[in-house]
Design a protein around this motif. Sequence first.
Motif, PDB file in Angstrom:
ATOM      1  N   ALA A  48     -31.066   7.295  32.630  1.00 55.61           N
ATOM      2  CA  ALA A  48     -29.375   6.319  32.837  1.00 55.61           C
ATOM      3  C   ALA A  48     -28.465   6.389  33.645  1.00 55.61           C
ATOM      4  CB  ALA A  48     -29.371   6.243  31.176  1.00 55.61           C
ATOM      5  N   VAL A  49     -28.336   5.569  34.926  1.00 53.90           N
ATOM      6  CA  VAL A  49     -27.375   5.812  35.569  1.00 53.90           C
ATOM      7  C   VAL A  49     -25.979   5.246  35.855  1.00 53.90           C
ATOM      8  CG1 VAL A  49     -29.172   7.053  37.266  1.00 53.90           C
ATOM      9  CG2 VAL A  49     -28.252   3.749  37.449  1.00 53.90           C
ATOM     10  N   ASP A  50     -25.412   4.859  36.266  1.00 56.97           N
ATOM     11  CA  ASP A  50     -23.923   4.462  36.296  1.00 56.97           C
ATOM     12  C   ASP A  50     -23.186   4.553  37.804  1.00 56.97           C
ATOM     13  OD1 ASP A  50     -22.841   6.983  36.124  1.00 56.97           O
ATOM     14  OD2 ASP A  50     -21.446   6.499  34.149  1.00 56.97           O
ATOM     15  N   GLY A  51     -24.048   4.972  38.831  1.00 59.61           N
ATOM     16  CA  GLY A  51     -23.424   4.711  40.102  1.00 59.61           C
ATOM     17  C   GLY A  51     -22.159   6.299  40.318  1.00 59.61           C
ATOM     18  N   VAL A  68     -26.976  -0.216  31.969  1.00 61.75           N
ATOM     19  CA  VAL A  68     -26.408  -1.125  31.811  1.00 61.75           C
ATOM     20  C   VAL A  68     -24.751  -1.484  31.605  1.00 61.75           C
ATOM     21  CG1 VAL A  68     -26.143  -2.017  29.113  1.00 61.75           C
ATOM     22  CG2 VAL A  68     -28.227  -0.503  29.468  1.00 61.75           C
ATOM     23  N   ASP A  69     -24.445  -2.703  32.027  1.00 63.47           N
ATOM     24  CA  ASP A  69     -22.825  -2.763  32.413  1.00 63.47           C
ATOM     25  C   ASP A  69     -22.417  -3.759  31.347  1.00 63.47           C
ATOM     26  OD1 ASP A  69     -20.822  -2.316  33.927  1.00 63.47           O
ATOM     27  OD2 ASP A  69     -21.442  -5.128  34.939  1.00 63.47           O
ATOM     28  N   GLU A  70     -21.203  -2.985  30.797  1.00 62.55           N
ATOM     29  CA  GLU A  70     -20.218  -3.872  30.086  1.00 62.55           C
ATOM     30  C   GLU A  70     -20.174  -4.784  29.847  1.00 62.55           C
ATOM     31  OE1 GLU A  70     -19.009  -2.240  26.878  1.00 62.55           O
ATOM     32  OE2 GLU A  70     -19.724  -0.046  27.329  1.00 62.55           O
ATOM     33  N   PRO A  71     -20.105  -5.700  28.929  1.00 57.82           N
ATOM     34  CA  PRO A  71     -19.485  -6.802  29.287  1.00 57.82           C
ATOM     35  C   PRO A  71     -17.897  -7.116  29.524  1.00 57.82           C
ATOM     36  CG  PRO A  71     -20.591  -7.008  26.780  1.00 57.82           C
ATOM     37  CD  PRO A  71     -20.545  -5.205  28.190  1.00 57.82           C
ATOM     38  N   GLY A  74     -24.552  -5.261  28.283  1.00 61.03           N
ATOM     39  CA  GLY A  74     -24.296  -5.347  26.814  1.00 61.03           C
ATOM     40  C   GLY A  74     -23.496  -3.689  26.420  1.00 61.03           C
ATOM     41  N   ASP A  75     -23.736  -3.687  25.510  1.00 64.26           N
ATOM     42  CA  ASP A  75     -23.291  -2.077  24.466  1.00 64.26           C
ATOM     43  C   ASP A  75     -23.977  -0.938  25.199  1.00 64.26           C
ATOM     44  OD1 ASP A  75     -21.667  -0.396  22.523  1.00 64.26           O
ATOM     45  OD2 ASP A  75     -23.593   0.097  21.851  1.00 64.26           O
ATOM     46  N   VAL A  76     -23.835   0.111  26.154  1.00 60.34           N
ATOM     47  CA  VAL A  76     -24.411   0.897  26.679  1.00 60.34           C
ATOM     48  C   VAL A  76     -25.432   1.367  26.062  1.00 60.34           C
ATOM     49  CG1 VAL A  76     -24.316   3.008  28.368  1.00 60.34           C
ATOM     50  CG2 VAL A  76     -21.979   0.814  28.409  1.00 60.34           C
ATOM     51  N   PRO A  77     -24.550   2.354  25.091  1.00 58.76           N
ATOM     52  CA  PRO A  77     -26.032   3.014  23.995  1.00 58.76           C
ATOM     53  C   PRO A  77     -26.662   1.945  23.349  1.00 58.76           C
ATOM     54  CG  PRO A  77     -23.535   3.328  22.771  1.00 58.76           C
ATOM     55  CD  PRO A  77     -23.152   2.813  24.614  1.00 58.76           C
ATOM     56  N   ASP A  78     -26.614   1.455  22.509  1.00 61.18           N
ATOM     57  CA  ASP A  78     -27.293   0.293  21.908  1.00 61.18           C
ATOM     58  C   ASP A  78     -28.423   0.013  23.013  1.00 61.18           C
ATOM     59  OD1 ASP A  78     -26.134   1.198  19.516  1.00 61.18           O
ATOM     60  OD2 ASP A  78     -25.110  -0.615  19.489  1.00 61.18           O
ATOM     61  N   THR A  79     -27.987  -0.161  24.058  1.00 58.97           N
ATOM     62  CA  THR A  79     -28.895  -1.355  24.853  1.00 58.97           C
ATOM     63  C   THR A  79     -29.698  -0.274  25.577  1.00 58.97           C
ATOM     64  OG1 THR A  79     -27.299  -2.583  25.237  1.00 58.97           O
ATOM     65  CG2 THR A  79     -29.284  -2.468  27.327  1.00 58.97           C
ATOM     66  N   LEU A  80     -29.550   1.383  26.333  1.00 59.58           N
ATOM     67  CA  LEU A  80     -29.827   3.127  26.147  1.00 59.58           C
ATOM     68  C   LEU A  80     -30.890   2.957  24.900  1.00 59.58           C
ATOM     69  CD1 LEU A  80     -27.537   4.347  27.924  1.00 59.58           C
ATOM     70  CD2 LEU A  80     -29.563   3.120  29.225  1.00 59.58           C
ATOM     71  N   ARG A 128     -11.905  18.160  27.566  1.00 56.85           N
ATOM     72  CA  ARG A 128     -13.134  17.247  28.312  1.00 56.85           C
ATOM     73  C   ARG A 128     -14.682  18.043  28.738  1.00 56.85           C
ATOM     74  NH1 ARG A 128     -13.040  12.554  31.744  1.00 56.85           N
ATOM     75  NH2 ARG A 128     -14.456  12.886  33.104  1.00 56.85           N
ATOM     76  N   GLY A 129     -14.767  19.528  28.977  1.00 53.34           N
ATOM     77  CA  GLY A 129     -15.247  20.229  28.648  1.00 53.34           C
ATOM     78  C   GLY A 129     -16.117  20.749  27.634  1.00 53.34           C
ATOM     79  N   MET A 130     -15.096  20.689  26.956  1.00 52.05           N
ATOM     80  CA  MET A 130     -16.580  21.143  25.226  1.00 52.05           C
ATOM     81  C   MET A 130     -17.125  19.821  25.222  1.00 52.05           C
ATOM     82  SD  MET A 130     -13.119  23.458  24.539  1.00 52.05           S
ATOM     83  CE  MET A 130     -14.226  23.423  22.777  1.00 52.05           C
ATOM     84  N   PHE A 131     -16.848  18.896  24.653  1.00 46.44           N
ATOM     85  CA  PHE A 131     -16.974  17.411  24.659  1.00 46.44           C
ATOM     86  C   PHE A 131     -18.317  16.123  25.443  1.00 46.44           C
ATOM     87  CE2 PHE A 131     -13.646  18.513  22.524  1.00 46.44           C
ATOM     88  CZ  PHE A 131     -13.759  18.767  20.844  1.00 46.44           C
ATOM     89  N   LEU A 132     -19.017  15.576  25.119  1.00 41.11           N
ATOM     90  CA  LEU A 132     -19.744  14.962  25.013  1.00 41.11           C
ATOM     91  C   LEU A 132     -19.246  13.817  25.356  1.00 41.11           C
ATOM     92  CD1 LEU A 132     -23.613  15.361  24.069  1.00 41.11           C
ATOM     93  CD2 LEU A 132     -22.709  15.630  25.823  1.00 41.11           C
ATOM     94  N   GLY A 133     -19.216  12.345  25.815  1.00 36.41           N
ATOM     95  CA  GLY A 133     -18.953  11.124  26.200  1.00 36.41           C
ATOM     96  C   GLY A 133     -19.524  10.253  25.258  1.00 36.41           C
ATOM     97  N   SER A 134     -18.653   9.411  24.418  1.00 32.92           N
ATOM     98  CA  SER A 134     -19.105   8.627  23.460  1.00 32.92           C
ATOM     99  C   SER A 134     -20.533   8.199  23.285  1.00 32.92           C
ATOM    100  CB  SER A 134     -17.745   7.349  23.265  1.00 32.92           C
ATOM    101  OG  SER A 134     -18.156   7.021  23.953  1.00 32.92           O
ATOM    102  N   VAL A 135     -20.899   7.957  24.872  1.00 35.96           N
ATOM    103  CA  VAL A 135     -22.386   7.109  25.073  1.00 35.96           C
ATOM    104  C   VAL A 135     -23.513   8.479  25.056  1.00 35.96           C
ATOM    105  CG1 VAL A 135     -24.233   6.370  26.773  1.00 35.96           C
ATOM    106  CG2 VAL A 135     -21.361   5.065  26.271  1.00 35.96           C
ATOM    107  N   SER A 136     -23.248   9.431  25.204  1.00 41.42           N
ATOM    108  CA  SER A 136     -24.360  10.120  24.841  1.00 41.42           C
ATOM    109  C   SER A 136     -24.430  11.235  23.728  1.00 41.42           C
ATOM    110  CB  SER A 136     -23.506  11.874  26.091  1.00 41.42           C
ATOM    111  OG  SER A 136     -23.614  11.024  27.685  1.00 41.42           O
TER     112      SER A 136
END
Length: 140
Positions: A6-9, A38-41, A88-94, A117-125
């Motif tokens: 999965a990439v987002d640039g 996956v690009d957010e709508p 679409g919704d990034v995590p669901d689509t992945l 920031r360094g201690m938590f994963l992002g919401s998508v992950s």
Amino acid sequence: MKILLAVDGSEISTRAVKHAIALNKALSKPLQVVLANVDEPLLQRVAVTMGAKAVERYHAENAEAMCRDARRMLKRAGIAFEEEIHVGDVPDTLLKIARKHRVDQIVMGSHGSGPFRGMFLGSVSAKVISNTSVPVTIVR
């Protein structure tokens, strides 16, 4: 081994691509890579104002920008890949892409979130990890 990459640039997704390339070198058989973006709508009112053709062009340009470096790096490394570009919704689509291709592993970057920031994963992950049965490698 088949992986969803999965990439987002972002710089973090570039690190994920580098990880996949290193993984490919370490394996006896070449990786099968599904490069996913996956690009957010857009908000409905924005999409209506822009018009359907402009929205389509917007998402196509975003996908091109977000995948350009990953494509170049994979090609340079001699790794064949197929692409999945969606809006679409990034995590669901992945997760749907991962199921469709029956991948063995998901490789993605995490930007982290919140004040620590360094201690938590992002919401998508976090959502991907908690809703899949395949291993997920998070690159930071």
